[in-house]
Design an enzyme around this catalytic site. Structure first.
Site, PDB file in Angstrom:
ATOM      1  N   LYS A  55       0.866  -1.181   0.000  1.00  0.00           N
ATOM      2  CA  LYS A  55       0.000   0.000   0.000  1.00  0.00           C
ATOM      3  C   LYS A  55       0.898   1.224   0.000  1.00  0.00           C
ATOM      4  O   LYS A  55       1.890   1.280   0.734  1.00  0.00           O
ATOM      5  CB  LYS A  55      -0.882  -0.013   1.256  1.00  0.00           C
ATOM      6  CG  LYS A  55      -1.716   1.247   1.513  1.00  0.00           C
ATOM      7  CD  LYS A  55      -2.878   1.293   0.547  1.00  0.00           C
ATOM      8  CE  LYS A  55      -3.833   2.437   0.893  1.00  0.00           C
ATOM      9  NZ  LYS A  55      -4.681   2.116   2.070  1.00  0.00           N
ATOM     10  N   LEU A  56       0.568   2.203  -0.835  1.00  0.00           N
ATOM     11  CA  LEU A  56       1.333   3.441  -0.891  1.00  0.00           C
ATOM     12  C   LEU A  56       0.400   4.630  -1.052  1.00  0.00           C
ATOM     13  O   LEU A  56      -0.680   4.511  -1.637  1.00  0.00           O
ATOM     14  CB  LEU A  56       2.296   3.443  -2.093  1.00  0.00           C
ATOM     15  CG  LEU A  56       3.431   2.425  -2.115  1.00  0.00           C
ATOM     16  CD1 LEU A  56       4.201   2.542  -3.422  1.00  0.00           C
ATOM     17  CD2 LEU A  56       4.359   2.621  -0.931  1.00  0.00           C
ATOM     18  N   SER A  57       0.829   5.773  -0.562  1.00  0.00           N
ATOM     19  CA  SER A  57       0.161   7.020  -0.895  1.00  0.00           C
ATOM     20  C   SER A  57       0.354   7.283  -2.384  1.00  0.00           C
ATOM     21  O   SER A  57       1.448   7.091  -2.919  1.00  0.00           O
ATOM     22  CB  SER A  57       0.760   8.190  -0.106  1.00  0.00           C
ATOM     23  OG  SER A  57       0.621   8.008   1.280  1.00  0.00           O
ATOM     24  N   THR A 109      -0.362  11.527   0.458  1.00  0.00           N
ATOM     25  CA  THR A 109      -1.287  12.273  -0.395  1.00  0.00           C
ATOM     26  C   THR A 109      -1.896  13.430   0.388  1.00  0.00           C
ATOM     27  O   THR A 109      -2.215  14.480  -0.190  1.00  0.00           O
ATOM     28  CB  THR A 109      -2.387  11.347  -0.933  1.00  0.00           C
ATOM     29  OG1 THR A 109      -1.766  10.235  -1.581  1.00  0.00           O
ATOM     30  CG2 THR A 109      -3.268  12.072  -1.935  1.00  0.00           C
ATOM     31  N   ALA A 110      -2.063  13.250   1.694  1.00  0.00           N
ATOM     32  CA  ALA A 110      -2.596  14.338   2.527  1.00  0.00           C
ATOM     33  C   ALA A 110      -1.716  15.570   2.426  1.00  0.00           C
ATOM     34  O   ALA A 110      -2.205  16.702   2.281  1.00  0.00           O
ATOM     35  CB  ALA A 110      -2.702  13.872   3.982  1.00  0.00           C
ATOM     36  N   HIS A 148      -7.509   9.193   8.183  1.00  0.00           N
ATOM     37  CA  HIS A 148      -7.986   7.967   8.818  1.00  0.00           C
ATOM     38  C   HIS A 148      -9.128   8.255   9.797  1.00  0.00           C
ATOM     39  O   HIS A 148      -9.956   9.125   9.578  1.00  0.00           O
ATOM     40  CB  HIS A 148      -6.830   7.230   9.495  1.00  0.00           C
ATOM     41  CG  HIS A 148      -5.721   6.822   8.574  1.00  0.00           C
ATOM     42  ND1 HIS A 148      -5.948   6.453   7.267  1.00  0.00           N
ATOM     43  CD2 HIS A 148      -4.378   6.728   8.768  1.00  0.00           C
ATOM     44  CE1 HIS A 148      -4.788   6.131   6.709  1.00  0.00           C
ATOM     45  NE2 HIS A 148      -3.827   6.298   7.585  1.00  0.00           N
TER      46      HIS A 148
END
Length: 268
Positions: A55-57, A109-110, A148
């Site tokens: 999983k990655l941004s 990404t945030a 989250h």
């Protein structure tokens, strides 16, 4: 074949991967050595090519696209699910650039979405996502970018929303919000890459057949999170795009990449 696999302990990821890593579905002879880590840790590992599947941004995609391919299944992408900018009291948007900002990682990404909305803001402090509310409350930061489950808890702590960064993205681009995806290293054989993609899809379908019941695997990694918050988390971040990005999902990711390159918000 044995493959390393990394994802976060958050309910959306454990919900998606539960069946495939706990032998609840047929994985066609593939086995997985799992690492559950905060997404920024996974982002850093991907720069080293550490894990076969991870999983990655989406924000880090530009840095690893020579090493990893994006899979169609398992992504967190949608509408109304973006990060929020919060503070102890209302702050005018034009003053955000002068604030001390807590972010959940340079490569998230945030952070990218915040940088797109506030390109002049420079006073950023990186910290674990779960510490950001506390940093704002105790004055270490003026504002914080939360992700989250903190989307569902910040008001209970007396914090206020300054702006929904996802809404800003949607209103300015018309695209859904690409948060994170599942990537596979390019040295994994092409047929195995396709197998893994199909298995993730099947794993999520299995989870949906049991839902709203939550498995022990989801609950054990959610720490002290209330079950209703776990379901809110899953409902917000897991959707049809998680089953298959499709044309609209891939177009949204491409748009984010173009925005990142044009604004030079991704550190090279």
């Amino acid at each position: 074949m044995h493959l390393s696999l990394g994802f976060s302990p958050c309910p959306n990821d454990t919900f998606i991967f539960d069946a495939m890593v706990n032998n609840k579905i047929d994985t066609n002879g593939l086995t997985f050595d799992t690492a559950l880590e905060d997404v920024e840790t996974l982002n850093q590992w991907a720069l080293q090519g550490k894990l076969a599947i991870t999983k990655l941004s989406f924000a880090v995609y530009l840095k690893v696209r020579n090493q990893y391919n994006l899979l169609n299944s398992g992504s967190a992408l949608g509408r109304g699910c973006g990060p929020l900018l919060i503070a102890k009291k209302p702050i005018a948007l034009e003053n955000v650039k002068d604030c001390r900002i807590a972010i959940p990682g340079d490569n998230t990404t945030a952070n990218l979405l915040f940088s797109i909305a506030f390109p002049e803001a420079k006073q950023k402090q990186v910290m674990l996502f779960s510490e950001i509310e506390h940093a704002v409350l105790d004055g270490r930061a003026d504002v914080g970018v939360i992700i989250h489950e903190n989307r569902f808890t910040y008001q209970q702590k007396g914090l206020v929303k300054i702006i929904d960064l996802g809404e800003y993205w949607e209103s300015t681009t018309g695209s859904p919000i690409p948060l994170g995806g599942i990537f596979i290293r390019k040295d994994v054989p092409a047929d195995v890459q396709q197998q893994v993609d199909a298995i993730i899809h099947q794993s999520l379908q299995h989870a949906y057949r049991q839902y709203p019941q939550l498995s022990d695997y989801v609950k054990q990694h959610a720490q002290e999170m209330d079950e209703n918050v776990m379901r809110q988390h899953i409902d917000l971040y897991v959707n049809d795009f998680s089953l298959d990005l499709g044309q609209e999902g891939h177009a949204a990711v491409d748009r984010l990449m173009r925005e990142a390159e044009s604004r030079r918000t991704v550190i090279q």
